[in-house]
Design a protein around this motif. Structure first.
Motif, PDB file in Angstrom:
ATOM      1  N   ASP A 104       0.827  -1.204   0.000  1.00 54.85           N
ATOM      2  CA  ASP A 104       0.000   0.000   0.000  1.00 54.85           C
ATOM      3  C   ASP A 104       0.864   1.258   0.000  1.00 54.85           C
ATOM      4  O   ASP A 104       1.876   1.343   0.714  1.00 54.85           O
ATOM      5  CB  ASP A 104      -0.922   0.023   1.217  1.00 54.85           C
ATOM      6  CG  ASP A 104      -1.934  -1.115   1.184  1.00 54.85           C
ATOM      7  OD1 ASP A 104      -1.978  -1.835   0.177  1.00 54.85           O
ATOM      8  OD2 ASP A 104      -2.675  -1.280   2.176  1.00 54.85           O
ATOM      9  N   PRO A 119      -3.757   2.265  -9.604  1.00 56.12           N
ATOM     10  CA  PRO A 119      -3.893   1.266  -8.538  1.00 56.12           C
ATOM     11  C   PRO A 119      -3.720  -0.151  -9.075  1.00 56.12           C
ATOM     12  O   PRO A 119      -4.060  -0.439 -10.228  1.00 56.12           O
ATOM     13  CB  PRO A 119      -5.320   1.489  -8.028  1.00 56.12           C
ATOM     14  CG  PRO A 119      -5.669   2.884  -8.431  1.00 56.12           C
ATOM     15  CD  PRO A 119      -4.963   3.092  -9.737  1.00 56.12           C
ATOM     16  N   TYR A 122      -8.090  -3.356  -5.498  1.00 54.55           N
ATOM     17  CA  TYR A 122      -8.794  -2.717  -4.386  1.00 54.55           C
ATOM     18  C   TYR A 122      -9.145  -3.735  -3.308  1.00 54.55           C
ATOM     19  O   TYR A 122      -9.618  -4.829  -3.606  1.00 54.55           O
ATOM     20  CB  TYR A 122     -10.084  -2.040  -4.880  1.00 54.55           C
ATOM     21  CG  TYR A 122      -9.837  -0.787  -5.673  1.00 54.55           C
ATOM     22  CD1 TYR A 122      -9.829   0.462  -5.063  1.00 54.55           C
ATOM     23  CD2 TYR A 122      -9.586  -0.858  -7.036  1.00 54.55           C
ATOM     24  CE1 TYR A 122      -9.585   1.618  -5.800  1.00 54.55           C
ATOM     25  CE2 TYR A 122      -9.331   0.291  -7.777  1.00 54.55           C
ATOM     26  CZ  TYR A 122      -9.337   1.524  -7.145  1.00 54.55           C
ATOM     27  OH  TYR A 122      -9.084   2.659  -7.870  1.00 54.55           O
ATOM     28  N   TYR A 123      -8.880  -3.356  -2.049  1.00 54.90           N
ATOM     29  CA  TYR A 123      -9.352  -4.122  -0.896  1.00 54.90           C
ATOM     30  C   TYR A 123     -10.742  -3.613  -0.526  1.00 54.90           C
ATOM     31  O   TYR A 123     -11.042  -2.433  -0.707  1.00 54.90           O
ATOM     32  CB  TYR A 123      -8.508  -3.866   0.344  1.00 54.90           C
ATOM     33  CG  TYR A 123      -7.054  -4.164   0.289  1.00 54.90           C
ATOM     34  CD1 TYR A 123      -6.579  -5.413  -0.069  1.00 54.90           C
ATOM     35  CD2 TYR A 123      -6.128  -3.181   0.670  1.00 54.90           C
ATOM     36  CE1 TYR A 123      -5.216  -5.676  -0.052  1.00 54.90           C
ATOM     37  CE2 TYR A 123      -4.773  -3.441   0.694  1.00 54.90           C
ATOM     38  CZ  TYR A 123      -4.319  -4.696   0.330  1.00 54.90           C
ATOM     39  OH  TYR A 123      -2.990  -4.959   0.352  1.00 54.90           O
ATOM     40  N   SER A 124     -11.536  -4.468   0.059  1.00 50.33           N
ATOM     41  CA  SER A 124     -12.835  -4.037   0.567  1.00 50.33           C
ATOM     42  C   SER A 124     -12.939  -4.373   2.051  1.00 50.33           C
ATOM     43  O   SER A 124     -12.475  -5.431   2.486  1.00 50.33           O
ATOM     44  CB  SER A 124     -13.971  -4.751  -0.180  1.00 50.33           C
ATOM     45  OG  SER A 124     -13.932  -4.450  -1.544  1.00 50.33           O
ATOM     46  N   SER A 217     -13.803   0.727   0.328  1.00 45.85           N
ATOM     47  CA  SER A 217     -12.655   0.081  -0.307  1.00 45.85           C
ATOM     48  C   SER A 217     -11.474   1.041  -0.367  1.00 45.85           C
ATOM     49  O   SER A 217     -11.636   2.264  -0.250  1.00 45.85           O
ATOM     50  CB  SER A 217     -13.005  -0.399  -1.714  1.00 45.85           C
ATOM     51  OG  SER A 217     -13.315   0.702  -2.553  1.00 45.85           O
ATOM     52  N   ARG A 218     -10.277   0.473  -0.562  1.00 41.89           N
ATOM     53  CA  ARG A 218      -9.076   1.287  -0.695  1.00 41.89           C
ATOM     54  C   ARG A 218      -8.134   0.619  -1.690  1.00 41.89           C
ATOM     55  O   ARG A 218      -8.127  -0.607  -1.817  1.00 41.89           O
ATOM     56  CB  ARG A 218      -8.382   1.488   0.645  1.00 41.89           C
ATOM     57  CG  ARG A 218      -7.706   0.254   1.195  1.00 41.89           C
ATOM     58  CD  ARG A 218      -7.044   0.536   2.524  1.00 41.89           C
ATOM     59  NE  ARG A 218      -6.325  -0.627   3.027  1.00 41.89           N
ATOM     60  CZ  ARG A 218      -5.880  -0.746   4.263  1.00 41.89           C
ATOM     61  NH1 ARG A 218      -6.089   0.214   5.126  1.00 41.89           N
ATOM     62  NH2 ARG A 218      -5.218  -1.831   4.637  1.00 41.89           N
ATOM     63  N   PRO A 219      -7.340   1.393  -2.395  1.00 45.68           N
ATOM     64  CA  PRO A 219      -6.443   0.806  -3.393  1.00 45.68           C
ATOM     65  C   PRO A 219      -5.163   0.258  -2.776  1.00 45.68           C
ATOM     66  O   PRO A 219      -4.708   0.736  -1.736  1.00 45.68           O
ATOM     67  CB  PRO A 219      -6.139   1.988  -4.311  1.00 45.68           C
ATOM     68  CG  PRO A 219      -6.201   3.180  -3.395  1.00 45.68           C
ATOM     69  CD  PRO A 219      -7.283   2.867  -2.402  1.00 45.68           C
ATOM     70  N   SER A 220      -4.592  -0.739  -3.440  1.00 46.56           N
ATOM     71  CA  SER A 220      -3.251  -1.186  -3.108  1.00 46.56           C
ATOM     72  C   SER A 220      -2.367  -0.929  -4.324  1.00 46.56           C
ATOM     73  O   SER A 220      -2.863  -0.580  -5.398  1.00 46.56           O
ATOM     74  CB  SER A 220      -3.229  -2.662  -2.727  1.00 46.56           C
ATOM     75  OG  SER A 220      -1.955  -3.010  -2.199  1.00 46.56           O
ATOM     76  N   ARG A 272     -12.926  -2.687  -8.156  1.00 47.91           N
ATOM     77  CA  ARG A 272     -13.949  -1.856  -7.512  1.00 47.91           C
ATOM     78  C   ARG A 272     -15.229  -1.835  -8.327  1.00 47.91           C
ATOM     79  O   ARG A 272     -16.336  -1.784  -7.760  1.00 47.91           O
ATOM     80  CB  ARG A 272     -13.404  -0.428  -7.349  1.00 47.91           C
ATOM     81  CG  ARG A 272     -14.321   0.493  -6.595  1.00 47.91           C
ATOM     82  CD  ARG A 272     -13.619   1.804  -6.258  1.00 47.91           C
ATOM     83  NE  ARG A 272     -13.071   2.457  -7.443  1.00 47.91           N
ATOM     84  CZ  ARG A 272     -12.433   3.630  -7.413  1.00 47.91           C
ATOM     85  NH1 ARG A 272     -12.238   4.246  -6.261  1.00 47.91           N
ATOM     86  NH2 ARG A 272     -11.977   4.167  -8.529  1.00 47.91           N
TER      87      ARG A 272
END
Length: 275
Positions: A104, A119, A122-124, A217-220, A272
């Motif tokens: 990350d 990115p 994406y994690y959720s 969600s957020r990007p890795s 996403r």
């Protein structure tokens, strides 16, 4: 006289180096082409990286599949180099590895590493819940009778505190303890960003992984060495963008889940747009 002879010898030695050697010191792409190897940081962390305990080979996981594909695209050999999440930054800075996937791009890491703009995935934020617990959105968990475990003082803890304040939120030192509480039946669900829940679900053989609405969600990203040349950074940015847009990143992810014994339909996607 002696000093002039030493300097002349050094100059001769530099001229004898391969043409790309000087460039390779500050150009990862040149170094990879010169050495014929793409070194990828790996650590035992399904679904990203998985090592066969019998052969010792790194033969599974999204990062392994993507690393092999990138090496093939460059016409070089894929070389997994074992590190940990904690030592990956130092390994990149020390030129032990060329990149590491699923790292990350935190503010702290950005001071030490380079990251592509695109990115990787994406994690959720998800829950591993009892099989009989009916949940479709976060509001369904906002009840005094619902017990939820979460690692203390994390972004996950802050999210639950803000969105499900009426639930019985039980805070633990880390992921392992929060999952253990669910395993022991002390809570109805455990909340984490979904990757660790995949291995937990496989190990426990029960529970359902759910991404409640609205999706959080957020990007890795991919960690790279900081250097003056942007050739390798630009290439990695283009490659991961193509893999993501074509659905290849998701496909590699689902292939590993199937090999891991999980139905991909039961696990949150890493695109996403598919959530």
């Amino acid at each position: 006289m002696k000093r002039r002879m030493i300097l002349a010898g050094l100059a001769t030695a530099m001229l004898a180096l391969p043409a790309g050697a000087a460039l390779a010191q500050d150009n990862t792409m040149a170094q990879i082409r010169d050495n014929g190897v793409l070194r990828v940081g790996v650590t035992q962390a399904p679904p990203w990286y998985s090592k066969d305990p019998i052969s010792g080979n790194w033969n599974g996981g999204l990062g392994v599949s993507m690393g092999q594909a990138m090496a093939d695209a460059l016409g070089v050999t894929f070389e997994p180099v074992e590190v940990t999440w904690g030592t990956a930054v130092a390994a990149l800075q020390a030129n032990r590895i060329d990149l590491m996937y699923v790292l990350d791009a935190t503010d702290e890491r950005r001071q030490a590493l380079a990251f592509p703009e695109t990115p990787l995935l994406y994690y959720s934020l998800a829950i591993l819940a009892r099989d009989d617990l009916e949940v479709s959105d976060w509001a369904d968990l906002n009840q005094p009778g619902i017990r939820i475990s979460v690692p203390q003082a994390t972004s996950m803890d802050a999210f639950l505190t803000a969105h499900v304040p009426d639930a019985d939120i039980q805070r633990f030192p880390g992921n392992a303890e929060a999952i253990a509480a669910f395993q022991a039946g002390r809570v109805d669900a455990v909340t984490l960003f979904h990757p660790p829940l995949i291995a937990a679900r496989q190990r426990l053989g029960r529970g359902q992984i759910i991404v409640p609405q609205p999706v959080e969600s957020r990007p890795s990203s991919v960690g790279l060495r900081q250097e003056e040349s942007t050739e390798f950074l630009d290439w990695v940015n283009e490659q991961i963008g193509e893999y993501y847009q074509s659905g290849q990143t998701q496909e590699w992810y689902e292939e590993f889940l199937t090999e891991f014994g999980l139905d991909p339909a039961s696990v949150p996607p890493i695109m996403r747009e598919r959530l």
